[in-house]
Design an enzyme around this catalytic site. Structure first.
Site, short mmCIF file in Angstrom:
data_model
loop_
_atom_site.label_atom_id
_atom_site.label_comp_id
_atom_site.label_asym_id
_atom_site.label_seq_id
_atom_site.Cartn_x
_atom_site.Cartn_y
_atom_site.Cartn_z
CE LYS A 25 0.90 1.35 4.40
NZ LYS A 25 1.73 2.51 4.71
CG ASP B 285 -0.54 -0.02 8.15
OD1 ASP B 285 -1.30 0.87 8.59
OD2 ASP B 285 0.66 0.19 7.87
CB ALA C 50 11.75 -2.01 7.37
O1 C5P Z 1 0.00 -0.98 14.52
P1 C5P Z 1 1.42 -1.22 14.13
O2 C5P Z 1 2.01 -2.41 14.84
O3 C5P Z 1 1.65 -1.25 12.67
O4 C5P Z 1 2.21 0.04 14.67
C1 C5P Z 1 3.61 0.05 14.76
C2 C5P Z 1 4.02 1.25 15.59
O5 C5P Z 1 3.75 2.45 14.85
C3 C5P Z 1 3.27 1.42 16.89
O6 C5P Z 1 3.90 0.70 17.92
C4 C5P Z 1 3.37 2.92 17.11
O7 C5P Z 1 4.64 3.27 17.62
C5 C5P Z 1 3.29 3.48 15.71
N1 C5P Z 1 1.91 3.85 15.33
C6 C5P Z 1 1.33 4.97 15.91
N2 C5P Z 1 0.05 5.32 15.56
C7 C5P Z 1 -0.63 4.61 14.64
C8 C5P Z 1 -0.06 3.47 14.03
C9 C5P Z 1 1.23 3.11 14.41
O8 C5P Z 1 1.93 5.64 16.74
N3 C5P Z 1 -1.87 5.00 14.31
#
Ligand code: C5P
Length: 331
Positions: A23, A158, A118
């Site tokens: 995406k 995501d 990443a």
């Molecule tokens: O949800 P996900 O595991 O992909 O998120 C990875 C990191 O990205 C979270 O631990 C957080 O630090 C950051 N994040 C955030 N706010 C979001 C999505 C992700 O701060 N809405």
């Protein structure tokens, strides 16, 4: 994509292959940090034609003695950068589904990796979404779609979008989705950088920049994030030029602060005629919009010649979310 012997299931085993897309966030509006540490978002996700494939197969009896054993293998150019232990998001997806369904959950997941690792393109989330669907089919669970979406949201912000695909507005922390209409095919070029960026580090840098640059309360002053009406209108009309002008990513200053060289990549794409340019998600992949397939090809060539990226990949959007490609049952 390079084939790997591990993709071919041993005779007598069942296997299921699911493909899930990368995406780009055509808009990523980041609000304040919530009490749970996540940031409130209004983001327009758009699925593009770069894919990972996950093949789930039954583990041979000798390897599945232990309950819940998940074996991960990975092929593809960046395979060495993908964790093969319990940290792998696809492994966590299989374990979560097995626990929820009350099944043993021993499985071999092979990931054929083509999405930058990443890179800000939700490659890990694509693998998790694909693993959920593949294991659901392999184990004959027939889990309702709503439950799969709930499990996806538990795995990462995501992951629900990787299941759904298309184009969608994500609110909450990105996991609450509403479909967005797109009136035509968009032609993209993705400039892949050397090495990845950590998503938590980019969000933390965004907070730090807001405290430093904003003065006063910094984060406390951040307005509630909203989808831009002009972007939604441009998408609906399928007007690539207007979409290009409306691309916006609040994480871009943070990604550029952590990786200043990305400024040269964005500049090279703009100078080569991109309709719009932005960092994809938390980066470091940069996304460029082109008028048509031919312009995208020219842009990719110019970006590779600029020496400001490791590789340039063309792709189109939107494309569907995770889909079943093949299922072979044991006799
Ligand atoms: O949800 P996900 O595991 O992909 O998120 C990875 C990191 O990205 C979270 O631990 C957080 O630090 C950051 N994040 C955030 N706010 C979001 C999505 C992700 O701060 N809405």
């Amino acid at each position: 994509m390079s084939a790997d012997r591990a993709t071919a299931p041993a005779p007598g085993t069942a296997s299921v292959t699911v493909r899930a897309p990368a995406k780009v966030n055509v808009q990523l509006a980041v609000g304040g940090r919530r009490a749970d540490g996540f940031h409130a978002l209004a983001t327009v996700f758009h699925a593009v034609s770069l894919y990972d494939e996950v093949t789930a197969s039954t583990l041979p009896a000798s390897a599945s003695g232990e309950q819940g054993t998940v074996r991960i293998t990975v092929s593809g150019a960046d395979a060495a950068q993908v964790p093969t232990d319990g940290d792998n998001l696809a492994a966590r997806a299989a374990t979560l589904l097995a626990r929820r369904a009350g099944v043993p959950g021993a499985v071999h997941l092979h990931i054929a990796k083509d999405i930058p690792v990443a890179g800000g393109m939700a490659g890990g989330s694509a693998d998790a979404a694909a693993a959920l669907l593949a294991c659901d089919r392999l184990w004959g669970l027939d889990t309702p779609r709503a439950t799969l979406l709930e499990l996806a949201a538990e795995l990462g912000s995501d992951v629900p979008f990787s299941l759904v695909g298309g184009t969608a507005l994500g609110t909450g922390r990105g996991e609450r989705l509403t479909p967005v209409e797109v009136g035509g095919t968009l032609h993209w070029v993705f400039a892949v950088a050397d090495g990845g960026l950590s998503t938590p580090a980019v969000y933390a840098e965004c907070d730090r920049l807001r405290r430093t640059d904003g003065g006063g309360d910094g984060e406390a002053d951040v307005p509630a994030p909203e989808a831009a009406p002009e972007l939604l209108a441009a998408l609906r009309a399928g007007d690539a030029k207007a979409v290009g002008a409306a691309l916006a990513n609040d994480l871009q200053p943070a990604a550029l602060s952590l990786r200043p060289a990305l400024a040269a990549t964005l500049r090279a794409g703009r100078e080569a005629g991109a309709l719009g340019a932005l960092v994809s998600g938390s980066g470091p992949t940069c996304a460029f919009l082109a008028e048509d397939a031919e312009a995208a090809g020219r842009l990719a060539t110019a970006l590779e010649a600029s020496g400001t990226c490791r590789a340039a990949r063309t792709a189109t959007g939107e494309v569907p979310g995770a889909v079943l490609l093949a299922a072979a049952d044991s006799p």
